[in-house]
Write an enzyme that holds these catalytic residues in place. Structure first.
Site, PDB file in Angstrom:
ATOM      1  CB  CYS A 201      -1.080   0.059   1.098  1.00 54.30           C
ATOM      2  SG  CYS A 201      -1.951   1.372   1.272  1.00 54.30           S
TER       3      CYS A 201
ATOM      4  CB  CYS B 224      -0.647   2.534   4.112  1.00 58.06           C
ATOM      5  SG  CYS B 224      -2.076   1.684   3.234  1.00 58.06           S
ATOM      6  CG  ASP B 225       2.985   1.343   4.574  1.00 58.66           C
ATOM      7  OD1 ASP B 225       2.668   1.611   5.496  1.00 58.66           O
ATOM      8  OD2 ASP B 225       2.970   0.094   4.056  1.00 58.66           O
TER       9      ASP B 225
END
Ligand code: NAP
Length: 314
Positions: A135, A138-139
């Site tokens: 992701c 997300c990261d």
């Protein structure tokens, strides 16, 4: 063991399942929402969404919390953290057996979603959260001024690689062929991006690191040459697989395992509907999952109304 009887059991508490729960419970049918984890599904892990109408920017967790509160308002009964042991969609009633309880249902709405396909190479599992991520949204921010590699040549890989260039100094796209699968317009943008470098005809053989990832071992599939690419992060984007454990083989599915539905979300089994990422669909977004959930639940309610005219065992 506790036994429950419901008009509708929804499997999966992501956007598709939560939207289905709102529509089903507003349709005045008894509704259970079961998840193997907490409610919210995949979007709960997204840092931000910028394309859910009405919310120019909203945290994924915040949006899913709103979905859940909305479902709560209509009295849906939630069963989080259920470990599923068996699903029988053909029997009357339909049975969902978990470690804790047996759920009997007249209709089932499958909203179990999908998950990223894994590379299946040494180091991948070991370094999840320490340099391996599925992701970018997300990261990505963890890779400010670092070097990362994205694996794959489809729209997801190329778009996420471009997203990662917001943070990383350099983004390699490692693709097993000499030509991308992504849409031409997406390709053109990536070719123009100076932070992106393509590593063609190559596959990842291993992901290596100490505490954190420091390199990927690559094989050129044309020359069989093995090389070592220094990277701080590896983002595999090689497709997704549907979450159909205990379901596969009962309903009609495509070659990738995605459940085939008609436009009312009906599957090949009467009274069984599939919504969101788990079904064969051209777009997998929160909005399309929610839309599917609404359609599936409305047609599940119609199905239940039609059942009233025929004797039932439940
Ligand atoms: P995809 O289109 O199926 O692409 C997967 C890529 O990974 C392909 O390039 C494939 O290589 C490669 N691959 C597959 N297995 C591999 C393996 N074991 N090792 C190395 N490489 C492997 O998947 P996706 O990019 O996730 O997209 C899924 C669907 O969503 C597509 O229909 C896509 O168009 C759509 N999507 C659309 C958008 C958008 O419209 N903005 C954004 C994201 C996704 P080959 O090319 O050699 O097969």
């Amino acid at each position: 063991m506790q036994t429950y009887e419901f008009d509708t059991v929804i499997l999966g508490g992501g956007p598709a399942g939560l939207a289905a729960a709102i529509y089903a419970s507003r349709g005045a049918v008894s509704t259970a929402l079961i998840d193997i984890s907490m409610m919210g599904g995949q979007p709960s892990n997204y840092l931000e969404l910028e394309n859910y109408p009405g919310f120019p920017v909203i945290g994924g967790y915040d949006l899913m919390e709103k979905f859940e509160e909305h479902a709560d308002k209509f009295g849906v009964q939630k069963f989080p953290m259920q470990e599923i042991e068996k699903i029988d969609l053909v029997s009357v009633p339909k049975i969902i057996l978990t470690k804790e309880a047996e759920f009997r249902a007249k209709t089932v709405i499958i909203a179990t979603g999908a998950q990223p396909m894994k590379l299946g190479v040494p180091g991948e599992k070991e370094f999840v959260g320490r340099g391996v991520s599925y992701c970018a949204v997300c990261d990505g921010a963890f890779y400010k001024d670092k070097t990362v590699a994205v694996v794959g040549g489809g729209n997801s890989a190329v778009e996420e690689a471009m997203y990662l260039t917001k943070f990383a100094n350099k983004v390699y796209i490692i693709h097993r062929r000499g030509e991308l699968r992504a849409d031409k317009i997406v390709q053109e943008r990536a070719f123009k991006n100076e932070k992106i470098e393509f590593v063609w005809n190559s596959i990842v053989k291993e992901i290596q690191g100490d505490d954190l990832v420091h390199s990927a071992v690559l094989e050129n599939v044309k020359t069989n040459e093995i090389s070592n690419l220094a990277v701080n992060g590896v983002f595999p984007y090689i497709g997704i697989v549907p979450n159909v454990e205990h379901i596969s083989g009962q309903v009609e599915q495509d070659a990738g395992g995605f459940i085939i539905t008609d436009e009312t979300m009906k599957t090949s089994i009467d009274g069984v509907f599939a919504v969101g990422d788990v079904r064969k669909t051209p777009l997998r977004q929160v909005i399309t999952a929610a839309s599917d959930g609404a359609v599936g639940a409305v047609y599940a309610v119609k199905y239940l109304e039609a059942l009233k005219d025929v004797p039932q065992k439940v």
